[in-house]
Design an enzyme around this catalytic site. Structure first.
Site, PDB file in Angstrom:
ATOM      1  N   TRP A 179     -17.717  11.811  16.925  1.00 13.86           N
ATOM      2  CA  TRP A 179     -16.512  11.296  16.263  1.00 13.86           C
ATOM      3  C   TRP A 179     -15.937  10.227  17.193  1.00 13.86           C
ATOM      4  CZ3 TRP A 179     -11.186  13.622  17.241  1.00 13.86           C
ATOM      5  CH2 TRP A 179     -10.233  13.080  16.362  1.00 13.86           C
ATOM      6  N   ASP A 202     -14.555  21.496  19.543  1.00 10.20           N
ATOM      7  CA  ASP A 202     -13.789  20.769  18.533  1.00 10.20           C
ATOM      8  C   ASP A 202     -14.150  21.369  17.172  1.00 10.20           C
ATOM      9  OD1 ASP A 202     -12.262  19.017  17.160  1.00 10.20           O
ATOM     10  OD2 ASP A 202     -13.390  17.211  17.677  1.00 10.20           O
ATOM     11  N   LYS A 247      -9.298  19.175   6.985  1.00  6.76           N
ATOM     12  CA  LYS A 247     -10.353  19.179   5.957  1.00  6.76           C
ATOM     13  C   LYS A 247     -10.383  20.511   5.214  1.00  6.76           C
ATOM     14  CE  LYS A 247     -11.609  15.616   8.390  1.00  6.76           C
ATOM     15  NZ  LYS A 247     -11.997  14.264   8.212  1.00  6.76           N
TER      16      LYS A 247
HETATM   17  N1  PMP Z   1     -12.650  16.268  15.397  1.00  5.58           N
HETATM   18  C1  PMP Z   1     -13.631  15.890  14.572  1.00  5.58           C
HETATM   19  C2  PMP Z   1     -15.036  16.121  14.991  1.00  5.58           C
HETATM   20  C3  PMP Z   1     -13.328  15.290  13.351  1.00  5.58           C
HETATM   21  O1  PMP Z   1     -14.332  14.922  12.541  1.00  5.58           O
HETATM   22  C4  PMP Z   1     -11.977  15.087  13.003  1.00  5.58           C
HETATM   23  C5  PMP Z   1     -11.629  14.438  11.705  1.00  5.58           C
HETATM   24  N2  PMP Z   1     -12.301  13.300  11.396  1.00  5.58           N
HETATM   25  C6  PMP Z   1     -10.996  15.515  13.904  1.00  5.58           C
HETATM   26  C7  PMP Z   1     -11.368  16.104  15.085  1.00  5.58           C
HETATM   27  C8  PMP Z   1      -9.522  15.361  13.699  1.00  5.58           C
HETATM   28  O2  PMP Z   1      -9.019  15.441  12.484  1.00  5.58           O
HETATM   29  P1  PMP Z   1      -7.460  15.502  12.191  1.00  5.58           P
HETATM   30  O3  PMP Z   1      -6.736  14.912  13.335  1.00  5.58           O
HETATM   31  O4  PMP Z   1      -7.308  14.726  10.958  1.00  5.58           O
HETATM   32  O5  PMP Z   1      -7.155  16.950  12.026  1.00  5.58           O
END
Ligand code: PMP
Length: 412
Positions: free
Chosen positions: A128, A212, A260
């Site tokens: 990411w 993560d 998500k």
């Molecule tokens: N870590 C990973 C691997 C992700 O794919 C994402 C979202 N694209 C996030 C963290 C963070 O997402 P958010 O801050 O929208 O909760």
């Protein structure tokens, strides 16, 4: 110095959405940003979330500040979801609410930079894109090293490369970031046997693990299955306080996102769970996390925490939510199947089996930058330059169009 600042490009996935919105071509397709879309390619409010919203609305709640670490009832449920009720609520797990998964990753980096002071942070190649930026911003003195993750020749995990890099280059106290499930962007996760081997290396080298976890439930439709690796690491190394410190990792953090799996993207709700080894006071470490939060955001926001807590503590809503994650996971799976068969049916060059083997929001297509560029310029199909395709932008109406466009770019 300010006058020398160059203009920076917008983060790629956000820039793609902007370009897509401006495109007037009727058959345009957005396979860029990682957001779930329903079969009509429209934004989807999970029915469980809609019910929780209605319930909360009727409560006429106030808008007071939360405590600095966040809403305690939400944090308890966030812990239960990641660790399962048997492992959660243990003395050595200390948790705080965060500004979504990004905020959790940022707080993890800030905490490690200040108090762990690792020489290196090991980040998967690819990953990411925000991991790099977060560690650059929050841990400027820490060297960011990439470990191999994806083997383009087999379109699978580069397990030997990954383990060799950690074995040979990581030093005690270094941080390694691991994606808990549905690796972004490759959609390839280690098997349980591979996770066990990774755990062995991480413990032997006394690394600090940052998990993560952005897709729990979204990946397979089963939140317990998607948390397997985290629970394995916790119960193997931190569940038994009598294990000698020399046989376990230097510590562990889980960054949890609800963007998500609850479709709460814009509400920015997440949590950070810090797991301390026996040599470290959990409470002492926690107070430092709290201090960092105070300086960054003072205290987190209310709505997402209320929503997630309501769903996870109400039996009916919770089972509705499980249905919702299954709906999302199975739609993505069926899109994988139809894209693969479309490509095969029209005789596009290549072996497309990998599309079905990958898991989660994305397919890592292996398309080159030039091919991705042509998809956008000629066919109005938007995806990341590294070949990552967000599958939720596909449906029964556009999958044949996208397959034909892919055939055009791979066959030339
Ligand atoms: N870590 C990973 C691997 C992700 O794919 C994402 C979202 N694209 C996030 C963290 C963070 O997402 P958010 O801050 O929208 O909760």
């Amino acid at each position: 110095i300010l006058s020398d600042l160059p203009e920076l490009p917008l983060a790629e996935s956000f820039a793609l959405t902007e370009a897509y919105n401006l495109d007037t071509f009727p058959e345009k397709v957005n396979l860029g940003q990682g957001v779930y879309r329903d079969e009509e390619c429209q934004s989807w409010v999970l029915p469980s979330v809609r019910s929780a919203e209605e319930f909360l609305h009727q409560q006429h709640l106030n808008h007071e500040y939360l405590p600095i670490p966040g809403a305690a009832p939400f944090i308890k449920e966030a812990q239960n979801l990641v660790f399962g009720p048997q492992l959660a609520q243990k003395e050595n797990i200390r948790s705080v609410q965060t500004v979504a998964g990004t905020g959790a990753n940022h707080l993890a980096a800030l905490f490690c930079a200040r108090y762990l002071r690792p020489k290196n942070v090991f980040i998967s190649d690819p990953t990411w894109d925000n991991h790099q930026l977060i560690w650059e911003t929050a841990g400027p003195g820490i060297e960011r090293k990439l470990y191999p993750y994806y083997d383009p020749s087999t379109r699978s995990l580069h397990f030997d490369g990954m383990t060799a890099e950690l074995e040979n280059s990581a030093e005690e106290n270094d941080v390694v970031i691991l994606h808990a499930c549905a690796h972004n962007p490759t959609g390839i996760d280690p098997t349980q046997t591979q996770w066990k081997k990774i755990a062995e290396i991480v413990a032997k080298k006394r690394l600090f693990v940052v998990f993560d976890s952005a897709y729990q439930g979204f990946a397979s439709g089963d939140p317990d299955a998607d948390a397997w690796a985290i629970r394995y690491f916790y119960s193997t190394f931190f569940g038994d306080a009598s294990l000698s410190t020399s046989a376990i990792p230097a510590g562990m953090i889980v960054c949890q996102s609800f963007s998500k799996n609850f479709g709460l993207y814009g509400e920015r709700i997440g949590a950070l769970h810090l797991i301390t080894p026996p040599s470290v006071s959990p409470w002492g470490a926690y107070t430092h996390l709290v201090r960092l939060i105070r300086s960054e955001i003072s205290c987190p926001s209310l709505f997402g925490a209320r929503c997630v807590h309501t769903i996870l503590t109400d039996l009916d809503l919770r089972s509705k939510w499980i249905e919702d994650v299954k709906t999302m996971a199975s739609r993505i799976q069926s899109v994988r199947t139809s894209l693969k068969s479309e490509l095969e049916n029209i005789g596009a060059q290549g072996d497309w089996d990998y599309i079905e083997r990958q898991i989660g929001m994305f397919s890592y297509t292996g398309l080159s930058k030039i091919q991705v560029h042509r998809l956008k310029q000629v066919h109005h199909i938007y995806m990341l330059e590294n070949g990552r395709m967000s599958l939720s932008g596909l449906n029964g109406n556009n999958v044949a169009y996208v397959a034909r466009a892919i055939k055009d770019v791979v066959d030339r």
